[in-house]
Design an enzyme around this catalytic site. Sequence first.
Site, PDB file in Angstrom:
ATOM      1  N   ALA A  57       0.864  -1.181   0.000  1.00  0.00           N
ATOM      2  CA  ALA A  57       0.000   0.000   0.000  1.00  0.00           C
ATOM      3  C   ALA A  57       0.902   1.232   0.000  1.00  0.00           C
ATOM      4  O   ALA A  57       2.070   1.166   0.410  1.00  0.00           O
ATOM      5  CB  ALA A  57      -0.872  -0.008   1.244  1.00  0.00           C
ATOM      6  N   GLY A  60       0.655  -5.043   0.949  1.00  0.00           N
ATOM      7  CA  GLY A  60      -0.566  -5.115   0.147  1.00  0.00           C
ATOM      8  C   GLY A  60      -0.340  -5.757  -1.208  1.00  0.00           C
ATOM      9  O   GLY A  60      -1.260  -6.337  -1.774  1.00  0.00           O
ATOM     10  N   GLU A 111      -0.571  -9.339  -0.462  1.00  0.00           N
ATOM     11  CA  GLU A 111      -1.987  -9.600  -0.134  1.00  0.00           C
ATOM     12  C   GLU A 111      -2.844  -9.606  -1.396  1.00  0.00           C
ATOM     13  O   GLU A 111      -3.743 -10.427  -1.545  1.00  0.00           O
ATOM     14  CB  GLU A 111      -2.476  -8.562   0.872  1.00  0.00           C
ATOM     15  N   GLU A 116       5.065  -5.223   7.062  1.00  0.00           N
ATOM     16  CA  GLU A 116       4.359  -4.163   7.773  1.00  0.00           C
ATOM     17  C   GLU A 116       4.925  -3.905   9.161  1.00  0.00           C
ATOM     18  O   GLU A 116       4.895  -2.789   9.657  1.00  0.00           O
ATOM     19  CB  GLU A 116       2.856  -4.487   7.851  1.00  0.00           C
TER      20      GLU A 116
HETATM   21  C1  LIG Z   1      -9.358  -3.245  -6.134  1.00  0.00           C
HETATM   22  C2  LIG Z   1      -9.329  -4.720  -5.924  1.00  0.00           C
HETATM   23  C3  LIG Z   1      -8.013  -5.220  -5.355  1.00  0.00           C
HETATM   24  C4  LIG Z   1      -7.963  -5.124  -3.879  1.00  0.00           C
HETATM   25  C5  LIG Z   1      -6.651  -5.643  -3.334  1.00  0.00           C
HETATM   26  C6  LIG Z   1      -6.269  -4.973  -2.036  1.00  0.00           C
HETATM   27  C7  LIG Z   1      -4.760  -4.964  -1.839  1.00  0.00           C
HETATM   28  C8  LIG Z   1      -4.379  -4.402  -0.492  1.00  0.00           C
HETATM   29  C9  LIG Z   1      -4.031  -2.914  -0.523  1.00  0.00           C
HETATM   30  C10 LIG Z   1      -4.106  -2.291   0.849  1.00  0.00           C
HETATM   31  C11 LIG Z   1      -3.215  -2.978   1.841  1.00  0.00           C
HETATM   32  C12 LIG Z   1      -3.163  -2.216   3.142  1.00  0.00           C
HETATM   33  C13 LIG Z   1      -2.605  -3.067   4.192  1.00  0.00           C
HETATM   34  C14 LIG Z   1      -1.159  -3.494   3.911  1.00  0.00           C
HETATM   35  O1  LIG Z   1      -0.965  -4.699   4.612  1.00  0.00           O
HETATM   36  C15 LIG Z   1      -0.195  -2.402   4.380  1.00  0.00           C
HETATM   37  C16 LIG Z   1       1.005  -2.230   3.522  1.00  0.00           C
HETATM   38  O2  LIG Z   1       1.101  -2.708   2.402  1.00  0.00           O
HETATM   39  S1  LIG Z   1       2.235  -1.240   4.204  1.00  0.00           S
HETATM   40  C17 LIG Z   1       3.513  -1.214   2.953  1.00  0.00           C
HETATM   41  C18 LIG Z   1       4.279  -2.500   2.887  1.00  0.00           C
HETATM   42  N1  LIG Z   1       5.384  -2.386   1.942  1.00  0.00           N
HETATM   43  C19 LIG Z   1       6.627  -2.016   2.322  1.00  0.00           C
HETATM   44  O3  LIG Z   1       6.893  -1.758   3.472  1.00  0.00           O
HETATM   45  C20 LIG Z   1       7.691  -1.917   1.247  1.00  0.00           C
HETATM   46  C21 LIG Z   1       8.213  -0.497   1.136  1.00  0.00           C
HETATM   47  N2  LIG Z   1       9.225  -0.361   0.093  1.00  0.00           N
HETATM   48  C22 LIG Z   1      10.509  -0.781   0.303  1.00  0.00           C
HETATM   49  O4  LIG Z   1      10.864  -1.361   1.297  1.00  0.00           O
HETATM   50  C23 LIG Z   1      11.478  -0.520  -0.837  1.00  0.00           C
HETATM   51  O5  LIG Z   1      10.898   0.464  -1.676  1.00  0.00           O
HETATM   52  C24 LIG Z   1      11.780  -1.773  -1.680  1.00  0.00           C
HETATM   53  C25 LIG Z   1      10.498  -2.398  -2.180  1.00  0.00           C
HETATM   54  C26 LIG Z   1      12.583  -2.769  -0.853  1.00  0.00           C
HETATM   55  C27 LIG Z   1      12.608  -1.351  -2.907  1.00  0.00           C
HETATM   56  O6  LIG Z   1      13.729  -0.595  -2.457  1.00  0.00           O
HETATM   57  P1  LIG Z   1      14.572   0.229  -3.538  1.00  0.00           P
HETATM   58  O7  LIG Z   1      14.871  -0.634  -4.698  1.00  0.00           O
HETATM   59  O8  LIG Z   1      15.689   0.892  -2.794  1.00  0.00           O
HETATM   60  O9  LIG Z   1      13.572   1.360  -4.071  1.00  0.00           O
HETATM   61  P2  LIG Z   1      13.066   2.663  -3.257  1.00  0.00           P
HETATM   62  O10 LIG Z   1      12.812   2.332  -1.846  1.00  0.00           O
HETATM   63  O11 LIG Z   1      13.960   3.802  -3.584  1.00  0.00           O
HETATM   64  O12 LIG Z   1      11.633   2.908  -3.939  1.00  0.00           O
HETATM   65  C28 LIG Z   1      11.508   3.515  -5.221  1.00  0.00           C
HETATM   66  C29 LIG Z   1      10.433   4.564  -5.094  1.00  0.00           C
HETATM   67  O13 LIG Z   1       9.180   3.862  -4.795  1.00  0.00           O
HETATM   68  C30 LIG Z   1       8.658   4.384  -3.586  1.00  0.00           C
HETATM   69  N3  LIG Z   1       7.973   3.319  -2.845  1.00  0.00           N
HETATM   70  C31 LIG Z   1       8.375   2.041  -2.696  1.00  0.00           C
HETATM   71  N4  LIG Z   1       7.495   1.351  -1.932  1.00  0.00           N
HETATM   72  C32 LIG Z   1       6.496   2.240  -1.613  1.00  0.00           C
HETATM   73  C33 LIG Z   1       5.281   2.133  -0.851  1.00  0.00           C
HETATM   74  N5  LIG Z   1       4.884   0.977  -0.310  1.00  0.00           N
HETATM   75  N6  LIG Z   1       4.517   3.249  -0.698  1.00  0.00           N
HETATM   76  C34 LIG Z   1       4.900   4.412  -1.287  1.00  0.00           C
HETATM   77  N7  LIG Z   1       6.029   4.587  -2.041  1.00  0.00           N
HETATM   78  C35 LIG Z   1       6.804   3.486  -2.186  1.00  0.00           C
HETATM   79  C36 LIG Z   1       9.856   4.917  -2.834  1.00  0.00           C
HETATM   80  O14 LIG Z   1       9.419   5.865  -1.868  1.00  0.00           O
HETATM   81  C37 LIG Z   1      10.660   5.529  -3.962  1.00  0.00           C
HETATM   82  O15 LIG Z   1      10.041   6.754  -4.326  1.00  0.00           O
HETATM   83  P3  LIG Z   1      10.888   8.115  -4.342  1.00  0.00           P
HETATM   84  O16 LIG Z   1      11.509   8.237  -2.970  1.00  0.00           O
HETATM   85  O17 LIG Z   1      11.932   7.910  -5.388  1.00  0.00           O
HETATM   86  O18 LIG Z   1       9.906   9.188  -4.633  1.00  0.00           O
END
Ligand SMILES: CCCCCCCCCCCCC[C@H](O)CC(=O)SCCNC(=O)CCNC(=O)[C@H](O)C(C)(C)COP(=O)(O)OP(=O)(O)OC[C@H]1O[C@@H](n2cnc3c(N)ncnc32)[C@H](O)[C@@H]1OP(=O)(O)O
Length: 259
Positions: free
Chosen positions: A66, A110, A113, A133
Site C-alpha cells: 500500500a 498489500g 496480499e 508491515e
Molecule cells: C481493487 C481490488 C483489489 C484489492 C486488493 C487490495 C490490496 C491491499 C491494498 C491495501 C493494503 C493495506 C494493508 C497493507 O498490509 C499495508 C502495507 O502494504 S504497508 C507497505 C508495505 N510495503 C513495504 O513496506 C515496502 C516499502 N518499500 C521498500 O521497502 C522498498 O521500496 C523496496 C520495495 C525494498 C525497494 O527498495 P529500492 O529498490 O531501494 O527502491 P526505493 O525504496 O527507492 O523505492 C523507489 C520509489 O518507490 C517508492 N515506494 C516504494 N514502496 C512504496 C510504498 N509501499 N509506498 C509508497 N512509495 C513506495 C519509494 O518511496 C521511492 O520513491 P521516491 O523516494 O523515489 O519518490
Amino acid sequence: MAGYGMIKVETRGKVGLITLDRPAALNALCDQLMTELGQALRAFDTEAAVGAIVLTGSEKAFAAGADIKEMKDRTYPAVHFEDFIGNKWETVLTIKKPVIAAVAGFALGGGCELAMMCDIIIAAETAKFGQPEIRLGIIPGAGGSQRLIRAVGKSKAMDMILTGRMMDAAEAERSNLVTRVVPAESLVEEALKMGEAIAAFSQPSVAMAKEAVNAAHELSLKEGVRLERRLFHSLFATEDQKEGMSAFAEKRKPAFRNA
Ligand SMILES: CCCCCCCCCCCCC[C@H](O)CC(=O)SCCNC(=O)CCNC(=O)[C@H](O)C(C)(C)COP(=O)(O)OP(=O)(O)OC[C@H]1O[C@@H](n2cnc3c(N)ncnc32)[C@H](O)[C@@H]1OP(=O)(O)O
C-alpha cells in the site's frame, strides 16, 4: 489505455490483461490505482468474450505494498470509520472469473496480499514476497495474516510477518505460495497461456470450480463437500455439460457455448 492513469488494460485472445503501471512508486497501491484496478476487474468480469484475467506489474515490482506516503498521516478514527481497505479494496474477491497473478520483483505488504487474493500465483525467478508491515509499526491489513498461514503454514507465516523478511521465488514455490516459477522474460506469456487454457472451458463450470475451491478456506469439510455437490449437480442443467460429455462419447472436441 482509455480512462486509466495507473494501470494498462488489454485483451489478449480470451484473456483480460491488467498491468499495474505506477513504476516511479514500484506500483505502490494508492487509492487511485485501487479504484482503477477495481473498475478494470469488474469490466472484464462482465465481458462475455473474456474467460480469465491476468494481473501483473513491472519487472521490478508487482506491487511494493500500500502507498505508505498516502497512509502515513491517517488516524485511527479516520481509517476505522471509513473502513479503509474493507470499503472498496477487496473487489478482486468478488470477481467470478479466475484471476491469475503474474508476479515479478517485489510483492510486498498489500502487493503480496493482492496476489494472495487472486486465484493462482505464477512467479518469475525474480519474485520476492513479503509482509514487512511490522517494520512500519503496523501489521498486514488486507488479509495477509490470514491468507499467508493458509498458504505456507504457521511457522513460515509467523516468521515472515514477525521478522518482515522476504521470501524468494524458489522458497515461495517450495512453500506452495505460488504454483510455478518461470524465467522473468516468459512470465506474462506463461500466465496468458494458462489463462487461455482456462478460458477454453465452459465459463459456468470454471466459475463454479473457482467458487468450490475458494470455499475450502471458509467452510468445514462437510459443508465444503455439500457446496461442491450442489455446484456439481447444478452443472447438469447446463448445455455445456451435455456438449462436453457428448463430445467425449463421439470422440470430438467440445464446442462450449458458456450456456
Ligand atoms: C481493487 C481490488 C483489489 C484489492 C486488493 C487490495 C490490496 C491491499 C491494498 C491495501 C493494503 C493495506 C494493508 C497493507 O498490509 C499495508 C502495507 O502494504 S504497508 C507497505 C508495505 N510495503 C513495504 O513496506 C515496502 C516499502 N518499500 C521498500 O521497502 C522498498 O521500496 C523496496 C520495495 C525494498 C525497494 O527498495 P529500492 O529498490 O531501494 O527502491 P526505493 O525504496 O527507492 O523505492 C523507489 C520509489 O518507490 C517508492 N515506494 C516504494 N514502496 C512504496 C510504498 N509501499 N509506498 C509508497 N512509495 C513506495 C519509494 O518511496 C521511492 O520513491 P521516491 O523516494 O523515489 O519518490
